[in-house]
Design a protein around this motif. Structure first.
Motif, PDB file in Angstrom:
ATOM      1  N   CYS A  41       0.870  -1.180   0.000  1.00 35.68           N
ATOM      2  CA  CYS A  41       0.000   0.000   0.000  1.00 35.68           C
ATOM      3  C   CYS A  41       0.903   1.226   0.000  1.00 35.68           C
ATOM      4  O   CYS A  41       2.010   1.193   0.546  1.00 35.68           O
ATOM      5  CB  CYS A  41      -0.939   0.008   1.193  1.00 35.68           C
ATOM      6  N   ALA A  64      -1.964   5.463   3.859  1.00 34.37           N
ATOM      7  CA  ALA A  64      -2.783   4.837   4.898  1.00 34.37           C
ATOM      8  C   ALA A  64      -4.177   4.451   4.437  1.00 34.37           C
ATOM      9  O   ALA A  64      -4.855   3.662   5.108  1.00 34.37           O
ATOM     10  CB  ALA A  64      -2.890   5.783   6.096  1.00 34.37           C
ATOM     11  N   THR A  65      -4.618   4.978   3.307  1.00 38.29           N
ATOM     12  CA  THR A  65      -5.985   4.682   2.844  1.00 38.29           C
ATOM     13  C   THR A  65      -6.025   3.840   1.578  1.00 38.29           C
ATOM     14  O   THR A  65      -7.096   3.419   1.152  1.00 38.29           O
ATOM     15  CB  THR A  65      -6.745   5.995   2.580  1.00 38.29           C
ATOM     16  N   LEU A 119      -1.846  -4.844   9.803  1.00 38.80           N
ATOM     17  CA  LEU A 119      -2.946  -3.905   9.567  1.00 38.80           C
ATOM     18  C   LEU A 119      -2.622  -2.545  10.176  1.00 38.80           C
ATOM     19  O   LEU A 119      -2.820  -1.503   9.531  1.00 38.80           O
ATOM     20  CB  LEU A 119      -4.235  -4.486  10.159  1.00 38.80           C
ATOM     21  N   HIS A 120      -2.140  -2.523  11.425  1.00 42.92           N
ATOM     22  CA  HIS A 120      -1.771  -1.256  12.066  1.00 42.92           C
ATOM     23  C   HIS A 120      -0.771  -0.485  11.204  1.00 42.92           C
ATOM     24  O   HIS A 120      -0.878   0.731  11.026  1.00 42.92           O
ATOM     25  CB  HIS A 120      -1.131  -1.516  13.432  1.00 42.92           C
ATOM     26  N   ARG A 131      -2.170   0.786   7.690  1.00 47.87           N
ATOM     27  CA  ARG A 131      -3.119   1.896   7.830  1.00 47.87           C
ATOM     28  C   ARG A 131      -2.563   3.056   8.645  1.00 47.87           C
ATOM     29  O   ARG A 131      -3.292   3.978   9.013  1.00 47.87           O
ATOM     30  CB  ARG A 131      -4.431   1.370   8.421  1.00 47.87           C
ATOM     31  N   GLU A 158      -1.604   3.392  11.689  1.00 47.64           N
ATOM     32  CA  GLU A 158      -2.230   3.617  12.996  1.00 47.64           C
ATOM     33  C   GLU A 158      -1.218   3.835  14.112  1.00 47.64           C
ATOM     34  O   GLU A 158      -1.579   4.336  15.178  1.00 47.64           O
ATOM     35  CB  GLU A 158      -3.165   2.459  13.324  1.00 47.64           C
ATOM     36  N   THR A 170       4.668   4.627   9.795  1.00 41.66           N
ATOM     37  CA  THR A 170       4.765   3.783   8.603  1.00 41.66           C
ATOM     38  C   THR A 170       5.581   4.451   7.508  1.00 41.66           C
ATOM     39  O   THR A 170       5.405   5.642   7.200  1.00 41.66           O
ATOM     40  CB  THR A 170       3.364   3.448   8.069  1.00 41.66           C
ATOM     41  N   TYR A 181       6.116   4.352   3.644  1.00 39.39           N
ATOM     42  CA  TYR A 181       5.439   3.878   2.432  1.00 39.39           C
ATOM     43  C   TYR A 181       6.391   3.937   1.249  1.00 39.39           C
ATOM     44  O   TYR A 181       7.292   4.774   1.214  1.00 39.39           O
ATOM     45  CB  TYR A 181       4.201   4.736   2.168  1.00 39.39           C
ATOM     46  N   ASN A 209      -7.150  -7.585   1.502  1.00 39.99           N
ATOM     47  CA  ASN A 209      -7.917  -6.433   1.995  1.00 39.99           C
ATOM     48  C   ASN A 209      -9.206  -6.875   2.685  1.00 39.99           C
ATOM     49  O   ASN A 209      -9.590  -6.327   3.722  1.00 39.99           O
ATOM     50  CB  ASN A 209      -8.208  -5.471   0.833  1.00 39.99           C
ATOM     51  N   TYR A 230      -8.263  -8.126   6.124  1.00 38.10           N
ATOM     52  CA  TYR A 230      -8.083  -7.044   7.096  1.00 38.10           C
ATOM     53  C   TYR A 230      -9.431  -6.614   7.679  1.00 38.10           C
ATOM     54  O   TYR A 230      -9.565  -6.404   8.892  1.00 38.10           O
ATOM     55  CB  TYR A 230      -7.401  -5.847   6.431  1.00 38.10           C
ATOM     56  N   GLU A 231     -10.428  -6.453   6.818  1.00 38.42           N
ATOM     57  CA  GLU A 231     -11.751  -6.049   7.307  1.00 38.42           C
ATOM     58  C   GLU A 231     -12.328  -7.114   8.234  1.00 38.42           C
ATOM     59  O   GLU A 231     -12.944  -6.793   9.259  1.00 38.42           O
ATOM     60  CB  GLU A 231     -12.701  -5.794   6.129  1.00 38.42           C
TER      61      GLU A 231
END
Length: 353
Positions: free
Chosen positions: A9, A12-13, A45-46, A49, A51, A55, A57, A327, A330-331
């Motif tokens: 990714c 974060a979105t 996941l943290h 995203r 969190e 992070t 990227y 993805n 993750y949800e």
């Protein structure tokens, strides 16, 4: 360098998607691994995203890696082409500080190098490490682990994080016969904590918010179950446990669990909630209790854990997914809709174009 397929990714979105990364060619002490399976950790996941706010990227998560050795460097003697190996949360450390000297690389005083989202000096200035959501990884042989032949490879992958994260504090705080151990949260970490504490010979109590997990907990090895939403059950269990391993990664009332400890008991936090936990001094002072933390384990202890799990027939309970289902996974993790660890079949990774 060579190109490897990955899922990444870029902020974060952004959903994770097919991506191409560079891996270094093996140096004298390196092992190149074709990744067969990679577990999915809540830390992934943290990080993806943003969190935890640190992070780098593009991010390629994944630190529960099982694979096959493709190439080894000229000075590598412990591994050979074709060996089945694992890589956990650490791919380098300073090897000079007191913690490293004691085999506690996870606490490296100069900063251990995480399998992903850490500075990667071997790839050049400004580079950072990419994890196991990729077709290949190259790791210094001192941070590569041998997977015992008796372990199912896919189910062994989560041992590289979930297994060692619970094994290390159980071992350090001497869980075993005559000790009452509570495990908070029956998820990816918690289900491993129950299995390992049971195999160590402790009396194991699962502490969960979900009554429908009680039967599973007993099947996994729990001797008792406390439903933490039931005030009467919590009151009845007051001052009954020597050690609690708290595996919850969401906000929760830590004081309710501290009150379950005997005098001189310890609660060890291994789950990493996004928000700080609030501890009352009076949850600690009257019983001389300890509120502590623990982070994975060193390389030698991780190998010890793998061998212990092989000896006792312990592996993770998993649900296999394809790479392009990450993805959705993750949800589902956010809803606790997995029993108890997702593992990616890396044969489903798209090839480098």
């Amino acid at each position: 360098m060579f190109k490897a397929a990955a899922f990444a990714c870029e902020d974060a979105t952004t959903p994770l998607h097919a991506f191409t990364i560079n891996r270094r060619d093996p140096g004298p002490r390196d092992v190149e691994i074709e990744i067969l399976f990679c577990g999915v950790c809540h830390s992934d996941l943290h990080t993806a995203r943003g969190e935890w706010g640190n992070t780098m990227y593009p991010a390629v998560p994944g630190h529960e890696i099982v694979g096959r050795v493709n190439r080894v460097g000229s000075e590598v003697s412990a591994f050979k082409t074709g060996d089945t190996v694992g890589v956990g949360c650490i791919v380098d450390s300073c090897r000079a500080c007191a913690s490293c000297a004691e085999g506690l690389e996870q606490f490296c005083e100069n900063g251990m190098t995480g399998t992903y989202n850490a500075p990667d000096t071997k790839m050049g200035e400004g580079a950072h490490t990419f994890g196991g959501y990729s077709s290949h990884v190259v790791v210094d042989d001192r941070y590569v682990l041998r997977i015992p032949a008796s372990l199912d490879l896919a189910a062994a992958a989560p041992l590289l994080c979930a297994g060692i994260t619970t094994y290390s504090p159980l071992r350090h705080w001497k869980a075993g016969p005559g000790k009452s151990v509570g495990i908070v949260g029956l998820g990816g970490l918690g289900h491993m904590g129950v299995k390992i504490a049971h195999a160590m010979g402790a009396h194991v109590t699962m502490i969960t918010t979900s009554p429908d997990k009680a039967e599973d907990a007993r099947k996994l090895g729990a001797d008792a179950v406390i439903i933490s939403k039931d005030a009467a059950q919590m009151a009845a269990a007051s001052r009954s446990l020597d050690l609690i391993i708290d595996c919850v990664a969401a906000d929760h009332d830590i004081n309710a669990y501290l009150n379950l400890l005997k005098r001189d008991g310890a609660l060890v936090q291994v789950g990493a909630p996004e928000k700080p936990l609030s501890v009352s001094a009076f949850s600690l002072i009257p019983g001389r209790r300890t509120f502590a933390g623990s982070m994975i384990g060193g390389i030698a202890e991780t190998q010890e854990m793998l061998d212990f799990c092989a000896e006792h027939g312990i592996a993770s309970d998993i649900e296999m997914i394809d790479m392009d289902e990450i993805n959705e996974a993750y949800e589902r993790m956010l809803k606790s809709d997995v029993r108890y660890r997702f593992v990616i079949d890396m044969a489903t990774m798209p090839k480098v174009g």
